[in-house]
Design a protein around this motif. Structure first.
Motif, PDB file in Angstrom:
ATOM      1  N   UNK A   1       0.040  28.871 -50.408  1.00  0.00           N
ATOM      2  CA  UNK A   1       0.164  29.472 -49.084  1.00  0.00           C
ATOM      3  C   UNK A   1      -1.143  29.438 -48.304  1.00  0.00           C
ATOM      4  N   UNK A   2      -2.219  29.899 -48.922  1.00  0.00           N
ATOM      5  CA  UNK A   2      -3.507  30.005 -48.223  1.00  0.00           C
ATOM      6  C   UNK A   2      -4.350  28.747 -48.369  1.00  0.00           C
ATOM      7  N   UNK A   3      -4.486  28.258 -49.597  1.00  0.00           N
ATOM      8  CA  UNK A   3      -5.393  27.137 -49.837  1.00  0.00           C
ATOM      9  C   UNK A   3      -4.902  25.816 -49.317  1.00  0.00           C
ATOM     10  N   UNK A   4      -3.569  25.636 -49.247  1.00  0.00           N
ATOM     11  CA  UNK A   4      -3.035  24.347 -48.807  1.00  0.00           C
ATOM     12  C   UNK A   4      -2.411  24.392 -47.416  1.00  0.00           C
ATOM     13  N   UNK A   5      -1.639  25.439 -47.103  1.00  0.00           N
ATOM     14  CA  UNK A   5      -1.013  25.473 -45.776  1.00  0.00           C
ATOM     15  C   UNK A   5      -1.777  26.342 -44.782  1.00  0.00           C
ATOM     16  N   UNK A   6      -2.797  27.069 -45.253  1.00  0.00           N
ATOM     17  CA  UNK A   6      -3.667  27.812 -44.343  1.00  0.00           C
ATOM     18  C   UNK A   6      -3.079  29.094 -43.793  1.00  0.00           C
TER      19      UNK A   6
ATOM     20  N   UNK B   1       3.080  18.523 -58.203  1.00  0.00           N
ATOM     21  CA  UNK B   1       3.903  17.466 -57.612  1.00  0.00           C
ATOM     22  C   UNK B   1       4.098  17.679 -56.115  1.00  0.00           C
ATOM     23  N   UNK B   2       4.295  18.934 -55.709  1.00  0.00           N
ATOM     24  CA  UNK B   2       4.457  19.224 -54.291  1.00  0.00           C
ATOM     25  C   UNK B   2       3.188  18.907 -53.506  1.00  0.00           C
ATOM     26  N   UNK B   3       2.051  19.314 -54.065  1.00  0.00           N
ATOM     27  CA  UNK B   3       0.771  19.097 -53.388  1.00  0.00           C
ATOM     28  C   UNK B   3       0.469  17.605 -53.237  1.00  0.00           C
ATOM     29  N   UNK B   4       0.861  16.809 -54.239  1.00  0.00           N
ATOM     30  CA  UNK B   4       0.614  15.378 -54.176  1.00  0.00           C
ATOM     31  C   UNK B   4       1.649  14.597 -53.404  1.00  0.00           C
ATOM     32  N   UNK B   5       2.679  15.277 -52.899  1.00  0.00           N
ATOM     33  CA  UNK B   5       3.759  14.613 -52.176  1.00  0.00           C
ATOM     34  C   UNK B   5       3.513  14.653 -50.666  1.00  0.00           C
ATOM     35  N   UNK B   6       4.503  14.173 -49.939  1.00  0.00           N
ATOM     36  CA  UNK B   6       4.422  14.205 -48.478  1.00  0.00           C
ATOM     37  C   UNK B   6       4.337  15.647 -47.975  1.00  0.00           C
ATOM     38  N   UNK B   7       5.043  16.540 -48.660  1.00  0.00           N
ATOM     39  CA  UNK B   7       5.000  17.952 -48.270  1.00  0.00           C
ATOM     40  C   UNK B   7       3.591  18.513 -48.383  1.00  0.00           C
ATOM     41  N   UNK B   8       2.911  18.203 -49.484  1.00  0.00           N
ATOM     42  CA  UNK B   8       1.547  18.680 -49.671  1.00  0.00           C
ATOM     43  C   UNK B   8       0.588  18.133 -48.625  1.00  0.00           C
ATOM     44  N   UNK B   9       0.761  16.846 -48.296  1.00  0.00           N
ATOM     45  CA  UNK B   9      -0.104  16.253 -47.259  1.00  0.00           C
ATOM     46  C   UNK B   9       0.154  16.893 -45.903  1.00  0.00           C
TER      47      UNK B   9
ATOM     48  N   UNK C   1       1.150  20.032 -45.484  1.00  0.00           N
ATOM     49  CA  UNK C   1       0.502  21.347 -45.555  1.00  0.00           C
ATOM     50  C   UNK C   1      -0.981  21.254 -45.222  1.00  0.00           C
ATOM     51  N   UNK C   2      -1.637  20.278 -45.814  1.00  0.00           N
ATOM     52  CA  UNK C   2      -3.086  20.145 -45.595  1.00  0.00           C
ATOM     53  C   UNK C   2      -3.404  19.748 -44.163  1.00  0.00           C
ATOM     54  N   UNK C   3      -2.543  18.933 -43.573  1.00  0.00           N
ATOM     55  CA  UNK C   3      -2.744  18.562 -42.168  1.00  0.00           C
ATOM     56  C   UNK C   3      -2.590  19.779 -41.262  1.00  0.00           C
ATOM     57  N   UNK C   4      -1.597  20.617 -41.555  1.00  0.00           N
ATOM     58  CA  UNK C   4      -1.383  21.837 -40.773  1.00  0.00           C
ATOM     59  C   UNK C   4      -2.555  22.794 -40.951  1.00  0.00           C
ATOM     60  N   UNK C   5      -3.041  22.899 -42.175  1.00  0.00           N
ATOM     61  CA  UNK C   5      -4.187  23.772 -42.454  1.00  0.00           C
ATOM     62  C   UNK C   5      -5.415  23.328 -41.668  1.00  0.00           C
ATOM     63  N   UNK C   6      -5.652  22.037 -41.610  1.00  0.00           N
ATOM     64  CA  UNK C   6      -6.855  21.527 -40.945  1.00  0.00           C
ATOM     65  C   UNK C   6      -6.745  21.609 -39.430  1.00  0.00           C
TER      66      UNK C   6
ATOM     67  N   UNK D   1      -3.294  18.588 -34.336  1.00  0.00           N
ATOM     68  CA  UNK D   1      -3.305  17.213 -34.848  1.00  0.00           C
ATOM     69  C   UNK D   1      -2.048  16.932 -35.674  1.00  0.00           C
ATOM     70  N   UNK D   2      -1.614  17.919 -36.461  1.00  0.00           N
ATOM     71  CA  UNK D   2      -0.410  17.747 -37.276  1.00  0.00           C
ATOM     72  C   UNK D   2       0.821  17.547 -36.402  1.00  0.00           C
ATOM     73  N   UNK D   3       0.911  18.308 -35.316  1.00  0.00           N
ATOM     74  CA  UNK D   3       2.041  18.162 -34.394  1.00  0.00           C
ATOM     75  C   UNK D   3       2.040  16.782 -33.752  1.00  0.00           C
ATOM     76  N   UNK D   4       0.854  16.289 -33.387  1.00  0.00           N
ATOM     77  CA  UNK D   4       0.756  14.967 -32.763  1.00  0.00           C
ATOM     78  C   UNK D   4       1.169  13.847 -33.707  1.00  0.00           C
ATOM     79  N   UNK D   5       1.095  14.118 -35.027  1.00  0.00           N
ATOM     80  CA  UNK D   5       1.523  13.131 -36.013  1.00  0.00           C
ATOM     81  C   UNK D   5       2.998  13.250 -36.367  1.00  0.00           C
TER      82      UNK D   5
END
Length: 339
Positions: free
Chosen positions: A64-69, A188-196, A198-203, A207-211
């Motif tokens: 929740x915090x470390x990956x999706x922010x 597995x979730x973190x290494x999948x498209x879902x995890x990527x 999450x990290x884009x949203x966190x950062x 930018x995540x919306x534009x992608x």
């Protein structure tokens, strides 16, 4: 001019940086934990079981915090839901494996229900919203007769494969198997498209919306997964403590969850393991050395809370990456010297 591309050698793939963090180190931890009961007495087996329960909690909060922010300071509510749900199901003769699945699925749905309205908030406002939710859950649990109200309720014994969870070894190995499964699923979730996503949203949500990433969808998935995993830890905690009270699931416990992921290392599942070790072992260590400290220090009120706070400050100031970052650098240094 053409460049010949060499095929990826199996040995070089094994040597890829990060592989030891994602696969090898967890396997080493699982192997060490599996043999631990043969090396420790009953007290430390109980401590190891507590570490495993907090590992499961840490993984949920880390996603929740470390990956999706998303910041939650009311996650103790989901721990309470898992614990009380397990106690009520066992009380009605539901077998432990089935009660575990029911609790996980129910809190997954509740996580979605709480996560969707929370999409309107971020940062401090999201933290306040989750805190309000925790107060509501605590008030409900303390106000209904089914849960024993403020007086609490005892947790009936449960068995798995004929072994009682009130005994140290069955509890330890059950917690170890569940922690390993939760780690595998989260990895597995973190290494999948879902995890990527999450990290884009966190950062950067912009930018995540534009992608083309659906902010609402992936934030809700993270919240629901975190709620369900935390509740699963609650089912184990219920049998570990044997008695439940609303006073056992307060904001202090939610703050400890945040300390766990920050000290362990944000954005790292291994950090959840290191953070769990810190949260559980520090009070044990303080109790063991308290008699050796000068009376003026040993008798200080709030000594444990002070040490927690000091540790958090030192990590933020000098080791922002947490324990995981320090261990990773140490392993890289050792690996460089052995080459």
């Amino acid at each position: 001019m053409t460049t010949k591309v060499q095929p990826l050698d199996r040995k070089s793939a094994i040597a890829q940086p990060g592989l030891h963090r994602r696969i090898l180190l967890p396997l080493v931890w699982i192997a060490l934990l599996a043999v631990m009961p043969f090396l420790l007495n009953s007290f430390f087996i109980g401590v190891a079981s507590s570490v495993l329960i907090w590992v499961i909690i840490g993984i949920g909060v880390m996603v929740l915090l470390g990956y999706s922010g998303q910041v939650s300071i009311g996650h103790a509510a989901f721990l309470a839901m898992g614990a009380y749900g397990e106690a009520l199901l066992i009380q009605n003769s539901v077998p432990f494996p089935l009660s575990l699945v029911i609790v996980a699925l129910c809190t997954l749905v509740i996580g979605v229900a709480v996560g969707l309205p929370s999409l309107r908030f971020s940062g401090l406002y999201l933290a306040m919203a989750t805190l309000a939710f925790a107060f509501i859950v605590e008030a409900v649990i303390g106000g209904i007769e089914m849960t024993g109200g403020r007086g609490g309720m005892s947790v009936d014994d449960a068995t798995i494969f004929g072994h009682s969870l009130s005994n140290d070894l069955p509890m330890f190995y059950t917690a170890l198997v569940i922690a390993a499964l939760v780690f595998w699923l989260a990895n597995n979730l973190v290494g999948s498209r879902t995890g990527r996503a999450w990290q884009a949203i966190r950062d950067s949500e912009i930018a995540a919306t534009s992608m083309g990433i659906s902010i609402a969808r992936y934030k809700t998935i993270a919240f629901a997964f975190s709620a369900s995993v935390t509740a699963v830890a609650g089912t184990l905690l219920a049998h570990k403590v044997g008695y439940l009270s609303p006073d056992g699931f307060t904001i202090q416990q939610s703050i400890e969850m945040l300390i766990l992921v920050v000290v362990g290392g944000l954005g790292s599942l291994m950090g959840a393991i290191y953070g769990a070790l810190f949260i559980v072992l520090l009070p044990v260590l303080l109790s063991l050395i308290k008699d050796q400290l000068p009376p003026a220090i040993a008798e200080l009120p709030g000594l444990e809370a002070g040490v927690f706070g000091l540790s958090l400050m030192l990590v933020i100031l000098f080791q922002p990456g947490g324990i995981n970052s320090a261990v990773t650098r140490l392993l890289a240094l050792i690996g460089g010297r052995t080459q």
